[in-house]
Design an enzyme around this catalytic site. Structure first.
Site, PDB file in Angstrom:
ATOM      1  N   GLU A 162      44.203  33.576  32.075  1.00 57.52           N
ATOM      2  CA  GLU A 162      42.870  32.973  32.184  1.00 57.52           C
ATOM      3  C   GLU A 162      42.981  31.447  32.303  1.00 57.52           C
ATOM      4  O   GLU A 162      43.713  30.786  31.574  1.00 57.52           O
ATOM      5  CB  GLU A 162      41.932  33.358  31.029  1.00 57.52           C
ATOM      6  CG  GLU A 162      40.481  32.911  31.270  1.00 57.52           C
ATOM      7  CD  GLU A 162      39.945  33.345  32.646  1.00 57.52           C
ATOM      8  OE1 GLU A 162      40.135  32.593  33.606  1.00 57.52           O
ATOM      9  OE2 GLU A 162      39.345  34.438  32.758  1.00 57.52           O
ATOM     10  N   ASP A 238      37.055  36.861  35.868  1.00 57.16           N
ATOM     11  CA  ASP A 238      35.631  36.575  36.048  1.00 57.16           C
ATOM     12  C   ASP A 238      35.108  37.176  37.356  1.00 57.16           C
ATOM     13  O   ASP A 238      34.109  36.738  37.885  1.00 57.16           O
ATOM     14  CB  ASP A 238      35.393  35.064  36.016  1.00 57.16           C
ATOM     15  CG  ASP A 238      36.215  34.329  37.079  1.00 57.16           C
ATOM     16  OD1 ASP A 238      36.899  35.004  37.891  1.00 57.16           O
ATOM     17  OD2 ASP A 238      36.176  33.083  37.095  1.00 57.16           O
TER      18      ASP A 238
END
Ligand code: AHR
Length: 441
Positions: A162, A238
């Site tokens: 991430e 995402d």
């Protein structure tokens, strides 16, 4: 312990049963089944922070026929993720959370990738959003240099933790992560408290190598990790979905597997015998004369791929027994072993010897072989099962997401969705599927 194990096969996404079921129509992969018994199946990724191209901002489903292989001699299909394609499960059972240890491997097509974010398989946010550093731990494959990269020009196996694709301990360049492009690539990632590793190898032979083994990134947020236990395939955490890649199988474990265990898994993979071999090559034998008939109905099923004397462009046009001898000859090709890859094919004009079908700026032309390597690659196409389920498709060897397509009666290499008008997804599967026919000339 295996917590999620996904494999597309005769029983799930495809195989001989799918071939007959989907003949004459188009099929997509709706579920990639978890074979661990945990029920962690992957289905269409729904809109996340970034919307996908499908209705409601969801991601596209993969064409069921774009990644044919044989495994131990059995027909199977991988998940061919064109940009915009994604699968996800936000409600899993038994997948690592927080800083718990886990491992994972996947088998990818090392020749199918791009630099978009992010062709991932692994642990991600259950929210579909970027929830901050350390909220995901997934395998990445591609040649993005946006966060991290390794030696050579890529593609690389990296870890998506991430807000960063990591090729080593920190973002940026890490020399020990090599470019890897095996046709079948084993990619491995494991992570536990302040420890993680990337490994990889040829899924058809040999042992995996260790590309990184060390501590967590020193940037804030990655130690301890904050894993959330969703599973993603083909997108970033995402739902970034600009990436491309092909997935054949994958496993996630709870617990940090030893190198010895991973080596044993790799031995099992190589023994299983992945092969791209003779899937769908039909009568395409080097030396034979053929004609290529379009399959798109209703416009084009009597149209054949051809050149004409007016210019060097390649088009499709109506061809029949009453066509002139010249027209028939223009629609006839001699199959040659691929100029750049003898496991693929090139097509020489039957009535203009020495001139080959090749692409330039994505359009197809007929020109003399220059003898150069660029021309050779531009003139080499790898036959695959027809993208629509019918006939044969021809994948460009140097633009592996692009297939020989007719669009507005002109021939191109085209991806399924993309920047050019001829990349339109509408009719893409049919327009890129051809019937190998008896030669007109
Ligand atoms: O870490 C790289 C990417 O950054 C993640 O996959 C995505 O969630 C974010 O945009």
């Amino acid at each position: 312990m295996v917590m999620a194990s996904c494999r597309t096969s005769d029983d799930s996404a495809g195989g001989q049963g799918s071939d007959s079921f989907c003949a004459g129509t188009s099929c997509v992969i709706t579920v990639t089944y978890d074979q661990s018994g945990k029920g962690n199946h992957l289905t269409q990724a729904l809109r996340g922070h970034w919307p996908g191209p499908a209705e409601g901002g969801n991601d596209n489903l993969a064409n069921a026929f774009e990644a044919p292989v044989t495994v131990a001699g059995h027909k199977a299909y991988g998940v061919y993720a064109a940009p915009g394609t994604g699968y996800r499960n936000n409600h899993t059972n038994g997948v690592a959370t927080g800083d718990q240890p886990e491992g994972m491997y996947a088998i990818f097509d090392g020749t199918h990738f791009n630099g978009g974010c992010c062709f991932d398989y692994g642990n991600a946010e259950t929210t579909g959003n970027d929830d901050g550093n350390g909220t995901m731990e997934a395998l990445y494959f591609g040649n993005s240099k946006g966060w991290g990269y390794g030696s050579g020009n890529g593609p690389w196996v990296m870890a998506d933790l991430e807000n960063g694709l990591f090729s080593g301990v920190n973002r940026g360049f890490n020399a020990n992560d090599p470019s890897v492009n095996n046709r079948f690539l084993t990619a491995m990632l494991k992570g536990g408290p302040n420890q993680w590793a990337i490994r990889g190898g040829d899924a058809q032979a040999g042992s995996p190598s260790t590309f990184f083994n060390g501590i967590r990134p020193t940037a804030g947020g990655y130690n301890p990790m904050k894993k959330q236990d969703a599973i993603i395939l083909g997108t970033g955490g995402d739902n970034s979905n600009a990436s491309a890649g092909t997935f054949y199988e994958g496993v996630m474990t709870q617990g940090y597997p030893s190198d010895a265990t991973e080596n044993a898994v790799q031995a099992n993979i190589t023994a299983a015998g992945y092969d791209s071999g003779s899937t769908g090559t039909g009568t395409l034998t080097p030396g034979s004369r053929i004609s290529l008939r379009a399959t798109t109905a209703p416009c084009c099923t009597s149209h054949y791929l051809r050149h004409d004397s007016a210019d060097n462009k390649v088009v499709i046009s109506d061809t029949s027994s009453s066509s002139s001898a010249a027209d028939k000859a223009d629609a006839t090709w001699i199959v040659r072993a691929g100029l750049a890859d003898t496991s693929c094919l090139s097509f020489e004009s039957a009535n203009s010897p020495g001139r080959f079908l090749h692409h330039s700026n994505y359009q197809l032309y007929l020109d003399a072989d220059t003898g150069g390597s660029s021309f050779a690659k531009d003139a080499t196409f790898c036959p695959t099962k027809g993208n629509s389920g019918a006939g044969t498709s021809f994948r460009s060897v140097n633009f592996p997401t692009n297939y020989l397509r007719h669009y507005n009666y002109t021939a191109y290499i085209a991806s399924n969705g993309g920047a050019n008008a001829w990349d339109s997804s509408t009719s893409w599967a049919a327009d890129t599927s051809w019937l190998v026919a008896q030669p007109w000339g």
